[in-house]
Design an enzyme around this catalytic site. Structure first.
Site, PDB file in Angstrom:
ATOM      1  N   CYS A  89       0.995  -1.220   0.183  1.00 44.51           N
ATOM      2  CA  CYS A  89      -0.078  -0.128  -0.057  1.00 44.51           C
ATOM      3  C   CYS A  89       0.908   1.194  -0.012  1.00 44.51           C
ATOM      4  O   CYS A  89       1.791   1.213   0.887  1.00 44.51           O
ATOM      5  CB  CYS A  89      -0.923   0.162   1.092  1.00 44.51           C
ATOM      6  SG  CYS A  89      -2.173  -1.257   1.101  1.00 44.51           S
ATOM      7  N   ARG A 147       3.852  -0.494  -4.642  1.00 49.58           N
ATOM      8  CA  ARG A 147       3.644  -0.809  -3.392  1.00 49.58           C
ATOM      9  C   ARG A 147       2.185  -1.685  -3.356  1.00 49.58           C
ATOM     10  O   ARG A 147       1.882  -2.242  -2.337  1.00 49.58           O
ATOM     11  CB  ARG A 147       3.682   0.229  -2.446  1.00 49.58           C
ATOM     12  CG  ARG A 147       5.048   0.845  -2.120  1.00 49.58           C
ATOM     13  CD  ARG A 147       4.960   2.184  -1.103  1.00 49.58           C
ATOM     14  NE  ARG A 147       4.928   1.535  -0.055  1.00 49.58           N
ATOM     15  CZ  ARG A 147       6.148   1.331   0.790  1.00 49.58           C
ATOM     16  NH1 ARG A 147       7.222   1.321   0.343  1.00 49.58           N
ATOM     17  NH2 ARG A 147       5.782   0.586   1.944  1.00 49.58           N
ATOM     18  N   TRP A 172      -3.069  -2.747  -1.701  1.00 49.23           N
ATOM     19  CA  TRP A 172      -2.770  -4.059  -1.878  1.00 49.23           C
ATOM     20  C   TRP A 172      -3.742  -4.561  -0.914  1.00 49.23           C
ATOM     21  O   TRP A 172      -3.542  -4.514   0.200  1.00 49.23           O
ATOM     22  CB  TRP A 172      -1.205  -4.281  -1.561  1.00 49.23           C
ATOM     23  CG  TRP A 172      -0.907  -5.888  -1.980  1.00 49.23           C
ATOM     24  CD1 TRP A 172      -0.599  -6.344  -3.239  1.00 49.23           C
ATOM     25  CD2 TRP A 172      -1.143  -6.720  -0.918  1.00 49.23           C
ATOM     26  NE1 TRP A 172      -0.373  -7.712  -2.767  1.00 49.23           N
ATOM     27  CE2 TRP A 172      -0.506  -7.873  -1.476  1.00 49.23           C
ATOM     28  CE3 TRP A 172      -1.179  -6.878   0.443  1.00 49.23           C
ATOM     29  CZ2 TRP A 172      -0.548  -9.212  -1.040  1.00 49.23           C
ATOM     30  CZ3 TRP A 172      -0.988  -8.072   1.069  1.00 49.23           C
ATOM     31  CH2 TRP A 172      -0.779  -9.216   0.260  1.00 49.23           C
ATOM     32  N   ASN A 207      -1.914   1.986   5.848  1.00 51.57           N
ATOM     33  CA  ASN A 207      -0.951   0.907   5.521  1.00 51.57           C
ATOM     34  C   ASN A 207      -0.670  -0.125   6.525  1.00 51.57           C
ATOM     35  O   ASN A 207      -0.065   0.485   7.641  1.00 51.57           O
ATOM     36  CB  ASN A 207       0.436   1.512   4.812  1.00 51.57           C
ATOM     37  CG  ASN A 207       1.116   0.531   4.344  1.00 51.57           C
ATOM     38  OD1 ASN A 207       0.906  -0.468   4.190  1.00 51.57           O
ATOM     39  ND2 ASN A 207       2.498   0.642   4.450  1.00 51.57           N
ATOM     40  N   GLY A 208      -1.121  -1.119   6.648  1.00 51.16           N
ATOM     41  CA  GLY A 208      -0.906  -2.020   7.638  1.00 51.16           C
ATOM     42  C   GLY A 208      -2.080  -2.834   8.049  1.00 51.16           C
ATOM     43  O   GLY A 208      -2.896  -3.117   7.190  1.00 51.16           O
ATOM     44  N   GLU A 250      16.778 -18.622  -6.677  1.00 47.13           N
ATOM     45  CA  GLU A 250      16.678 -17.205  -7.046  1.00 47.13           C
ATOM     46  C   GLU A 250      15.916 -17.172  -8.617  1.00 47.13           C
ATOM     47  O   GLU A 250      14.925 -16.618  -8.815  1.00 47.13           O
ATOM     48  CB  GLU A 250      17.676 -16.482  -6.874  1.00 47.13           C
ATOM     49  CG  GLU A 250      17.693 -15.180  -7.524  1.00 47.13           C
ATOM     50  CD  GLU A 250      16.666 -14.214  -6.912  1.00 47.13           C
ATOM     51  OE1 GLU A 250      15.949 -14.663  -5.878  1.00 47.13           O
ATOM     52  OE2 GLU A 250      16.094 -13.016  -7.381  1.00 47.13           O
ATOM     53  N   LYS A 259      12.003 -15.699  -9.396  1.00 52.15           N
ATOM     54  CA  LYS A 259      11.946 -14.606 -10.360  1.00 52.15           C
ATOM     55  C   LYS A 259      11.196 -14.933 -11.526  1.00 52.15           C
ATOM     56  O   LYS A 259      10.144 -14.316 -11.902  1.00 52.15           O
ATOM     57  CB  LYS A 259      13.386 -14.378 -10.828  1.00 52.15           C
ATOM     58  CG  LYS A 259      13.804 -12.882 -11.211  1.00 52.15           C
ATOM     59  CD  LYS A 259      14.218 -12.180  -9.986  1.00 52.15           C
ATOM     60  CE  LYS A 259      13.394 -12.245  -8.902  1.00 52.15           C
ATOM     61  NZ  LYS A 259      13.992 -11.528  -7.835  1.00 52.15           N
ATOM     62  N   GLU A 312       7.182 -15.245 -10.357  1.00 55.04           N
ATOM     63  CA  GLU A 312       6.595 -14.213  -9.909  1.00 55.04           C
ATOM     64  C   GLU A 312       6.158 -13.268 -10.758  1.00 55.04           C
ATOM     65  O   GLU A 312       5.067 -12.686 -11.169  1.00 55.04           O
ATOM     66  CB  GLU A 312       7.355 -13.479  -8.852  1.00 55.04           C
ATOM     67  CG  GLU A 312       8.679 -12.735  -9.248  1.00 55.04           C
ATOM     68  CD  GLU A 312       9.148 -12.039  -8.053  1.00 55.04           C
ATOM     69  OE1 GLU A 312      10.631 -12.018  -7.963  1.00 55.04           O
ATOM     70  OE2 GLU A 312       8.601 -11.325  -7.184  1.00 55.04           O
ATOM     71  N   HIS A 358      15.752 -38.753  -6.339  1.00 51.49           N
ATOM     72  CA  HIS A 358      14.865 -39.198  -5.231  1.00 51.49           C
ATOM     73  C   HIS A 358      13.484 -39.021  -5.097  1.00 51.49           C
ATOM     74  O   HIS A 358      12.665 -39.020  -4.036  1.00 51.49           O
ATOM     75  CB  HIS A 358      15.473 -38.769  -3.962  1.00 51.49           C
ATOM     76  CG  HIS A 358      17.005 -39.326  -3.622  1.00 51.49           C
ATOM     77  ND1 HIS A 358      17.317 -40.214  -3.676  1.00 51.49           N
ATOM     78  CD2 HIS A 358      18.086 -38.508  -4.104  1.00 51.49           C
ATOM     79  CE1 HIS A 358      18.717 -40.432  -3.342  1.00 51.49           C
ATOM     80  NE2 HIS A 358      19.349 -39.274  -3.958  1.00 51.49           N
ATOM     81  N   LYS A 392       5.415  -4.624  -3.800  1.00 52.30           N
ATOM     82  CA  LYS A 392       6.862  -4.470  -3.136  1.00 52.30           C
ATOM     83  C   LYS A 392       6.741  -4.133  -1.724  1.00 52.30           C
ATOM     84  O   LYS A 392       5.668  -3.357  -1.120  1.00 52.30           O
ATOM     85  CB  LYS A 392       7.466  -2.997  -3.972  1.00 52.30           C
ATOM     86  CG  LYS A 392       8.755  -3.151  -3.457  1.00 52.30           C
ATOM     87  CD  LYS A 392       9.527  -3.737  -4.777  1.00 52.30           C
ATOM     88  CE  LYS A 392      11.065  -3.695  -4.809  1.00 52.30           C
ATOM     89  NZ  LYS A 392      11.783  -4.803  -5.370  1.00 52.30           N
TER      90      LYS A 392
HETATM   91  C1  F6R Z   1      11.192 -11.361  -5.061  1.00 52.92           C
HETATM   92  C2  F6R Z   1      11.154 -10.285  -4.044  1.00 52.92           C
HETATM   93  C3  F6R Z   1      11.057 -10.813  -2.873  1.00 52.92           C
HETATM   94  C4  F6R Z   1      11.620  -9.776  -1.920  1.00 52.92           C
HETATM   95  C5  F6R Z   1      11.167 -10.204  -0.310  1.00 52.92           C
HETATM   96  C6  F6R Z   1      11.782  -9.616   0.771  1.00 52.92           C
HETATM   97  O1  F6R Z   1      11.673 -10.777  -6.480  1.00 52.92           O
HETATM   98  O2  F6R Z   1      11.420  -9.100  -4.555  1.00 52.92           O
HETATM   99  O3  F6R Z   1      10.970 -12.201  -2.548  1.00 52.92           O
HETATM  100  O4  F6R Z   1      12.954 -10.171  -1.919  1.00 52.92           O
HETATM  101  O5  F6R Z   1       9.686  -9.937  -0.212  1.00 52.92           O
HETATM  102  O6  F6R Z   1      11.681  -7.956   0.763  1.00 52.92           O
HETATM  103  P1  F6R Z   1      12.836  -7.063   1.374  1.00 52.92           P
HETATM  104  O7  F6R Z   1      14.436  -7.497   0.678  1.00 52.92           O
HETATM  105  O8  F6R Z   1      12.430  -5.850   0.918  1.00 52.92           O
HETATM  106  O9  F6R Z   1      12.935  -7.393   2.704  1.00 52.92           O
END
Ligand code: F6R
Length: 610
Positions: free
Chosen positions: A2, A27, A79, A103-104, A483, A487, A490, A506, A605
């Protein structure tokens, strides 16, 4: 999670709010809204405009309504947590004489709602945020500060609120617990928001609103008081990046821009920490005593940041022989971790606000562990609450999928490993100097790897219709597979799994049939032969193999359908280059599927809820 913004000043507030929401959209992007006091508005009537969908929908709606001028307002991009995506659930929420954005999560909203309903007050939305507005309104008897103070005593959970009261059409009030808020006063007026990207147009200087303090914004100033009504001076901070960093700058997506920013971000993170070819944390204020007598390290983080921890573990253990465990932060608190004064807990976080990581850090501190955080956002909660912080210097990361933040986190973890090994004397200075030389070469190495996009694009075309695929690797390559997989998932919505290559047989190998794509990472010499055997195993079951290996590796052409090679570099640093390949695979596959790469569905984010 948010985006929230408030502005009061002497320029058009709606414009400031809408531009700010556009910048904050990463966000949360399921709905958006603004509330503002019209200039000379009759009987202090606040106006609210809301829409579901993107901020661009809100911009269209605001311009179609051609509302008159306004100099004070608040805005929100959502969000969804409590209540589905609808205009009613969209913020701002208005109740009585209170208009609020949040936000929260308010955890005790059910009890509060029952209490309010007992008084004959009923919400119109399904949100916990509207309940908060109702609680503040019920505590309000013409003094906003007292109302907020009374209300927050009743609220449990995380919050950042911006609040307007009908009788004060030139003021915004704000308070936070957990969720972030930054603010600044400039010649245009006072502005407050979830993060700096919404403020950067007006100032590079700002402050983080201290938790449990109330900010009162007027066009001329921002006053901060604690809950005992004492005035408090905020600590001013400064960012080194500017507006350009928060814009796409000609790239189709922020993600692609941020992939390309990696050489510079890496240079900015590495170079200031090298003195006489050795790692040096003097300017970070991290004393060597942090590493003295350590018998254990726990790295805790979420998602991509946690994956950076997996690579960091490898280097720390190899150089210091001190055991390192990597824990998912959302699990850490609930597994009764073993912590003491000789344990160092390292939290890794781009945003510095991830609720699970912050909770893990707090638990570590409560139990007497030493704490160090690797954080990108200056002044964020995790940075402020850790004993020490090693900032990564990636600049703002706006795409939801983390790219440059990941590679700088790797660099920071390597620097920690090198400094710790130096302090411990577990390897010679010459060994560290060699590693430092390699680390200094990483920005250039990554720059070279940026040129592999042409090779990746046809591969992405082949993955376009795939439903599921596998990433396999051993050692560092397995950590990196995790990783690569997150990527791809998502942003392209293709299911994938990261597997330790030797583990496949296995059970999971039953899923390998004709043309199932397998992305095989084989950059680590000491397990190369074993990796080749694992690739043969999937190949002989019909897998379409995309292999990532070093340029000088002997790769049988029949072993794979596509081969991407890395220029020569010490094996320990291969993840920096291979990460670029995996980022490109995810990016170009998502683009080929016609998806909005920067704003993947269901995500946002900075995850500030647990
Ligand atoms: C994936 C991604 C998330 C963040 C995770 C932690 O591309 O961006 O998995 O890495 O939410 O976020 P931070 O680093 O802000 O604690």
């Amino acid at each position: 999670m948010c985006g929230i913004i408030g502005f009061t000043g002497n320029i058009e507030a709606k414009e400031v709010l809408l531009q700010g929401l556009t910048a904050l959209e990463y966000r949360g992007y399921d709905s958006a809204g603004i509330s503002f006091f019209p200039e000379n508005g009759s009987d202090h009537k606040v106006q609210t405009i809301k829409t579901v969908g993107k901020v661009s929908n809100l911009i269209d709606k605001v311009s179609s309504l051609s509302a008159g001028p306004s100099f004070c307002g608040i805005g929100h991009t959502r969000w969804a947590t409590h209540g589905g995506v609808s205009e009613t659930n969209c913020h701002p929420h208005h109740f009585g004489r209170v208009t609020l954005i949040h936000n929260g999560i308010i955890e005790n909203y059910k009890e509060l709602q029952e209490e309010l309903e007992g008084e004959g007050k009923y919400p119109v939305s399904q949100t916990d945020s509207e309940i908060a507005a109702m609680v503040i309104d019920s505590c309000y008897k013409n003094n906003p500060l007292k109302a907020i103070k009374r209300a927050v005593k009743k609220l449990q959970g995380a919050y950042a609120f911006c609040i307007m009261f009908d009788e004060y059409p030139e003021s915004i009030y704000a308070i936070r617990n957990g969720s972030p808020l930054v603010a600044t006063n400039t010649k245009e007026g006072s502005i407050i928001a979830s993060d700096m990207v919404a403020l950067i147009k007006y100032s590079k200087d700002y402050f983080v609103l201290p938790e449990h303090h109330i900010a009162h914004l007027t066009k001329d100033s921002i006053t901060i008081t604690d809950l005992e009504h004492n005035e408090v001076e905020p600590d001013m901070l400064h960012v080194s990046w500017d507006m350009a960093a928060a814009r796409k700058g000609g790239y189709e997506y922020f993600m692609l821009k941020e992939i390309h920013e990696q050489p510079e971000a890496l240079h900015n993170t590495i170079a200031p920490r090298i003195k006489n070819q050795l790692p040096d944390f003097t300017t970070d204020g991290i004393p060597d005593s942090l590493f003295n007598g350590l018998n254990r390290i726990i790295i805790t983080a979420c998602g991509t940041a946690m994956h950076a921890g997996l690579i960091g573990k490898n280097m720390i253990e190899q150089l210091t022989r001190v055991p390192v465990t990597v824990d998912i932060a959302s699990e850490f608190r609930y597994q009764d971790p073993i912590l003491d004064a000789n344990t160092l807990v390292i939290t890794i976080s781009q945003s510095g606000e991830t609720a699970d990581t912050l909770a893990a850090l707090r638990l570590a501190k409560e139990n007497g562990a030493r704490t160090l955080s690797v954080v990108n956002v200056k002044g964020s909660s995790i940075a402020r609450e850790s004993d020490y912080v090693l900032y990564t210097h990636a600049g703002p990361e706006i795409a939801v999928a983390s790219t440059k933040a990941y590679t700088v986190q790797l660099a920071a973890m390597y620097l920690v490993a090198f400094r710790f090994a130096l302090v411990k004397g577990s390897v010679s200075q010459d060994v560290i100097r060699n590693y430092i030389r390699e680390l200094e070469a990483v920005p250039e190495f990554v720059k070279t790897m940026l040129g592999c996009d042409r090779a990746i694009q046809p591969i992405s075309q082949k993955l376009l219709k795939t439903e599921s695929l596998f990433f396999i690797g051993r050692g560092l390559d397995h950590a990196l597979s995790c990783e690569g997989s997150i990527k791809l998932k998502e942003i392209s919505y293709i299911h994938s799994e990261a597997y330790a290559a030797g583990e496949l047989k296995h059970g999971t190998i039953s899923l390998i049939t004709d043309n199932v794509p397998v992305i095989a990472l084989a950059t680590q010499e000491k397990v190369f032969a074993k990796m080749i055997s694992n690739i043969r195993e999937v190949r002989s079951r019909g897998a379409m193999v995309i292999m990532i290996a070093n340029e000088d590796a002997q790769v049988d052409a029949a072993l794979c359908d596509h081969l991407i090679t890395l220029p020569p570099i010490d094996n320990a640093f291969a993840p920096f280059g291979a990460a670029v390949v995996l980022q490109y695979i995810a990016y170009y596959t998502a683009v080929a599927r016609g998806l909005n790469v920067d704003q993947p569905r269901n995500l946002a984010k900075s995850v500030t809820v647990e």
